[in-house]
Design an enzyme around this catalytic site. Structure first.
Site, PDB file in Angstrom:
ATOM      1  N   TYR A  93      -8.096  -4.148  -8.419  1.00  0.00           N
ATOM      2  CA  TYR A  93      -8.311  -3.893  -7.000  1.00  0.00           C
ATOM      3  C   TYR A  93      -9.653  -4.440  -6.521  1.00  0.00           C
ATOM      4  O   TYR A  93     -10.652  -4.388  -7.249  1.00  0.00           O
ATOM      5  CB  TYR A  93      -8.285  -2.387  -6.718  1.00  0.00           C
ATOM      6  CG  TYR A  93      -6.931  -1.751  -6.865  1.00  0.00           C
ATOM      7  CD1 TYR A  93      -5.987  -1.828  -5.843  1.00  0.00           C
ATOM      8  CD2 TYR A  93      -6.593  -1.058  -8.030  1.00  0.00           C
ATOM      9  CE1 TYR A  93      -4.739  -1.231  -5.969  1.00  0.00           C
ATOM     10  CE2 TYR A  93      -5.339  -0.464  -8.170  1.00  0.00           C
ATOM     11  CZ  TYR A  93      -4.429  -0.560  -7.127  1.00  0.00           C
ATOM     12  OH  TYR A  93      -3.190   0.017  -7.265  1.00  0.00           O
ATOM     13  N   ASP A 145       7.122   5.425  -3.493  1.00  0.00           N
ATOM     14  CA  ASP A 145       6.961   5.209  -2.055  1.00  0.00           C
ATOM     15  C   ASP A 145       8.319   5.047  -1.371  1.00  0.00           C
ATOM     16  O   ASP A 145       8.552   5.589  -0.287  1.00  0.00           O
ATOM     17  CB  ASP A 145       6.127   3.956  -1.795  1.00  0.00           C
ATOM     18  CG  ASP A 145       4.814   3.948  -2.559  1.00  0.00           C
ATOM     19  OD1 ASP A 145       4.293   5.050  -2.846  1.00  0.00           O
ATOM     20  OD2 ASP A 145       4.313   2.857  -2.869  1.00  0.00           O
ATOM     21  N   ARG A 196     -11.358  -3.555  -3.092  1.00  0.00           N
ATOM     22  CA  ARG A 196     -11.214  -2.828  -1.830  1.00  0.00           C
ATOM     23  C   ARG A 196     -12.509  -2.151  -1.392  1.00  0.00           C
ATOM     24  O   ARG A 196     -12.506  -1.342  -0.466  1.00  0.00           O
ATOM     25  CB  ARG A 196     -10.106  -1.776  -1.961  1.00  0.00           C
ATOM     26  CG  ARG A 196     -10.463  -0.630  -2.855  1.00  0.00           C
ATOM     27  CD  ARG A 196      -9.351   0.203  -3.397  1.00  0.00           C
ATOM     28  NE  ARG A 196      -8.261   0.548  -2.526  1.00  0.00           N
ATOM     29  CZ  ARG A 196      -7.117   1.093  -2.987  1.00  0.00           C
ATOM     30  NH1 ARG A 196      -6.971   1.321  -4.286  1.00  0.00           N
ATOM     31  NH2 ARG A 196      -6.152   1.407  -2.159  1.00  0.00           N
ATOM     32  N   GLY A 248       0.881  -1.159   0.000  1.00  0.00           N
ATOM     33  CA  GLY A 248       0.000   0.000   0.000  1.00  0.00           C
ATOM     34  C   GLY A 248       0.914   1.202   0.000  1.00  0.00           C
ATOM     35  O   GLY A 248       1.995   1.152   0.599  1.00  0.00           O
ATOM     36  N   TYR A 272      -1.799   9.841  -7.148  1.00  0.00           N
ATOM     37  CA  TYR A 272      -3.133  10.042  -7.724  1.00  0.00           C
ATOM     38  C   TYR A 272      -3.590   8.797  -8.460  1.00  0.00           C
ATOM     39  O   TYR A 272      -2.908   8.310  -9.371  1.00  0.00           O
ATOM     40  CB  TYR A 272      -3.099  11.237  -8.683  1.00  0.00           C
ATOM     41  CG  TYR A 272      -4.388  11.467  -9.447  1.00  0.00           C
ATOM     42  CD1 TYR A 272      -5.559  11.785  -8.768  1.00  0.00           C
ATOM     43  CD2 TYR A 272      -4.439  11.379 -10.833  1.00  0.00           C
ATOM     44  CE1 TYR A 272      -6.742  12.001  -9.455  1.00  0.00           C
ATOM     45  CE2 TYR A 272      -5.605  11.607 -11.536  1.00  0.00           C
ATOM     46  CZ  TYR A 272      -6.767  11.917 -10.845  1.00  0.00           C
ATOM     47  OH  TYR A 272      -7.939  12.133 -11.518  1.00  0.00           O
TER      48      TYR A 272
END
Length: 313
Positions: free
Chosen positions: A99, A260, A101, A27, A166
């Protein structure tokens, strides 16, 4: 130093060269938290999120412990579960995601964090780190609630770091995303802005680092770091503009978590009291290593060596 990271972690399923699926956890802000703790063992890195009671949620707690993350504020929702995503990469290391989620427990973060939790954050934390994804998974009402709490933390002396990560599919529409991303940028003490992110937010194809600088400099962010992939990194303060060349990587396996890990390297060097040039060097060194491995989080044995000083930051 104490750093609070707020956001979502999901169970990651990655298809290997043999066509088999391998499970891990990842994540955007979670990746940053893991890498920051690895680089800065003396820093207390707390991950605030919500998981469920399913098998992946239980395994995630164990993984947080193995990475020495402070999971005191990893809340548990009895009726929701850990989000999932599947990822495939092409020969250039570019990714395709699927995804799952919608029932992610992390979407209930604001309801699950109590006033006492926020009071503890204000009393204990030095930095708080969030991303645009941290906001995108929330309802509009909860985004406002998170923003107000972040402002309260800043009034108590906690510094805010923000990344523009984004993902258009997570937002109701580009206009709402643009409003929130600019609101967060304008209120940040340290901001990481990706050229690709800003191109998407502004619906402006082909933006480079200098384009982003022209767009965001008027916001007068105390420390703005502009990432543009293989291009140079720009660091802008109210008084100076700095440009740093990035050495290209010959073999790119997977670009997942490149940004990240860059954030983590930069933050680790900043907390260690390193000058701007070293912050960018640490960030680029870690990101360069990460993209040469499959998956968002590389094995600890593959971590590059950083020369840490012993100064109290």
């Amino acid at each position: 130093m104490k750093v609070l990271v707020i956001g979502e972690c999901m169970a990651e399923f990655r298809q290997n060269d043999c066509g088999n699926w391998q499970q891990a956890f990842a994540g955007d802000v979670f990746n940053t938290a893991v890498y920051l703790k690895r680089l800065s063992a003396q820093t207390d890195v707390a991950f605030a999120s919500v998981v469920g009671i399913d098998m992946f949620s239980r395994a995630l707690r164990t993984y947080c412990d193995s990475e020495m993350l402070n999971s005191r504020w990893l809340k548990c929702h009895q009726e929701r579960s850990c989000g999932l995503y599947f990822i495939q990469t092409d020969s250039q290391g570019e990714r395709q995601f699927s995804y799952y989620r919608e029932n992610s427990a992390a979407r209930t973060l604001i309801q699950m964090l109590s006033d006492d939790d926020w009071l503890e954050f204000a009393e204990q934390m030095d930095w708080v780190f969030v991303s645009a994804i941290s906001l995108a998974i929330l309802s509009e009402e909860n985004r406002q609630g998170l923003f107000q709490q972040l402002q309260r933390l800043q009034r108590c002396g906690v510094k805010l770091a923000f990344d523009t990560n984004y993902r258009s599919s997570l937002w109701e529409c580009p206009d709402i995303a643009r409003v929130w991303i600019y609101k967060m940028l304008a209120g940040s003490d340290l901001a990481f802005a990706g050229a690709e992110d800003m191109a998407g937010v502004l619906n402006h194809c082909g933006m480079n680092a200098k384009d982003v600088a022209r767009e965001l400099t008027p916001l007068k962010i105390p420390e703005l770091v502009i990432k543009a992939g293989k291009e140079q990194v720009l660091v802008i303060t109210p008084n100076y503009h700095y440009a740093f060349e990035i050495e290209p990587v010959d073999t790119v396996v997977d670009t997942t978590a490149a940004g990240d890990s860059f954030n983590a390297g930069y933050l680790a060097a900043l907390l260690d009291g390193q000058p701007l040039s070293e912050r960018v060097q640490w960030a680029a060194s870690l990101a360069s290593e990460v993209i040469q491995h499959a998956g968002a989080i590389i094995p600890p044995s593959a971590m590059p060596t950083m020369v840490l000083n012993t100064s109290d930051s």
